[in-house]
Design a protein around this motif. Sequence first.
Motif, PDB file in Angstrom:
ATOM      1  N   THR A 182       0.771  -1.199   0.190  1.00  0.00           N
ATOM      2  CA  THR A 182      -0.149  -0.101  -0.333  1.00  0.00           C
ATOM      3  C   THR A 182       0.979   1.295  -0.002  1.00  0.00           C
ATOM      4  O   THR A 182       2.248   1.368   0.524  1.00  0.00           O
ATOM      5  CB  THR A 182      -0.929  -0.280   0.995  1.00  0.00           C
ATOM      6  N   VAL A 183       0.132   2.689   0.034  1.00  0.00           N
ATOM      7  CA  VAL A 183       0.888   3.237  -0.324  1.00  0.00           C
ATOM      8  C   VAL A 183       1.400   3.807   0.841  1.00  0.00           C
ATOM      9  O   VAL A 183       2.942   4.130   1.386  1.00  0.00           O
ATOM     10  CB  VAL A 183      -0.026   5.107  -0.528  1.00  0.00           C
ATOM     11  N   ASP A 184       1.060   3.533   2.610  1.00  0.00           N
ATOM     12  CA  ASP A 184       1.479   3.223   3.454  1.00  0.00           C
ATOM     13  C   ASP A 184       2.532   3.075   3.652  1.00  0.00           C
ATOM     14  O   ASP A 184       3.167   3.182   4.598  1.00  0.00           O
ATOM     15  CB  ASP A 184       0.308   3.574   4.747  1.00  0.00           C
ATOM     16  N   HIS A 193       6.252   3.630   4.700  1.00  0.00           N
ATOM     17  CA  HIS A 193       6.931   2.954   6.013  1.00  0.00           C
ATOM     18  C   HIS A 193       8.023   2.265   5.862  1.00  0.00           C
ATOM     19  O   HIS A 193       9.016   2.944   6.032  1.00  0.00           O
ATOM     20  CB  HIS A 193       5.953   2.242   6.266  1.00  0.00           C
ATOM     21  N   LEU A 194       8.974   1.455   4.489  1.00  0.00           N
ATOM     22  CA  LEU A 194       9.264   0.761   4.200  1.00  0.00           C
ATOM     23  C   LEU A 194      10.627   1.575   3.515  1.00  0.00           C
ATOM     24  O   LEU A 194      11.712   1.399   4.312  1.00  0.00           O
ATOM     25  CB  LEU A 194       9.063  -0.158   3.260  1.00  0.00           C
ATOM     26  N   GLU A 195      10.050   2.990   3.004  1.00  0.00           N
ATOM     27  CA  GLU A 195      11.298   3.368   2.928  1.00  0.00           C
ATOM     28  C   GLU A 195      11.801   4.804   4.086  1.00  0.00           C
ATOM     29  O   GLU A 195      13.154   4.822   3.895  1.00  0.00           O
ATOM     30  CB  GLU A 195      10.775   4.786   1.816  1.00  0.00           C
ATOM     31  N   CYS A 196      11.415   5.015   4.972  1.00  0.00           N
ATOM     32  CA  CYS A 196      11.692   5.032   6.578  1.00  0.00           C
ATOM     33  C   CYS A 196      12.538   4.521   7.069  1.00  0.00           C
ATOM     34  O   CYS A 196      13.411   4.762   7.714  1.00  0.00           O
ATOM     35  CB  CYS A 196      10.489   5.794   7.583  1.00  0.00           C
ATOM     36  N   LEU A 197      11.660   3.012   7.048  1.00  0.00           N
ATOM     37  CA  LEU A 197      12.870   2.133   8.024  1.00  0.00           C
ATOM     38  C   LEU A 197      14.146   1.763   6.923  1.00  0.00           C
ATOM     39  O   LEU A 197      15.071   1.758   7.931  1.00  0.00           O
ATOM     40  CB  LEU A 197      12.114   1.174   8.007  1.00  0.00           C
ATOM     41  N   LEU A 198      13.787   1.660   6.024  1.00  0.00           N
ATOM     42  CA  LEU A 198      15.366   1.685   5.338  1.00  0.00           C
ATOM     43  C   LEU A 198      16.283   2.696   5.437  1.00  0.00           C
ATOM     44  O   LEU A 198      17.611   2.547   5.180  1.00  0.00           O
ATOM     45  CB  LEU A 198      15.364   0.909   3.457  1.00  0.00           C
TER      46      LEU A 198
END
Length: 144
Positions: free
Chosen positions: A128-130, A134-139
């Motif tokens: 999903t967009v969220d 979230h994945l980008e933030c974690l990476l």
Amino acid sequence: MNKSSDLFNQIVPLGRLITLANQHKDRLLNDYLSPLGITASQFRVLCTIHCEISTTPVELKKRLSVDLGALTRMLVRLSCKGWIERLPNPNDKRGVLIRLTPVGVELCERCHQLVGQSLHQELTRNLTVDEVVHLECLLKKILP
């Protein structure tokens, strides 16, 4: 099972998943770029040079985390294709600077246009967009 074994079983799969995701990305990238006669590895080198304007082989080695011998062979291939040029390094008489040729710049830009949004959409199609945010933030947190 002891605590260190539990820790190993938790950490190794995460590293393996990151490796598998990177390999999947490279396979997609190779598929997208093959019509232009360039590989994902060559594209990474060209992009790094493009961002730096000109750089040395040792700086490229550090940025790309690759073996200097393998990088040197890659630079020879890229030079033979007319995508990069080697110039004398004014700060080191024995060294060279690597710079994209006009053809290399044009190829790099064509690759970005070809791959850009398509690769992102393919990599994130099941999220999903969220989840993507979230994945980008974690990476980003993982990276130094």
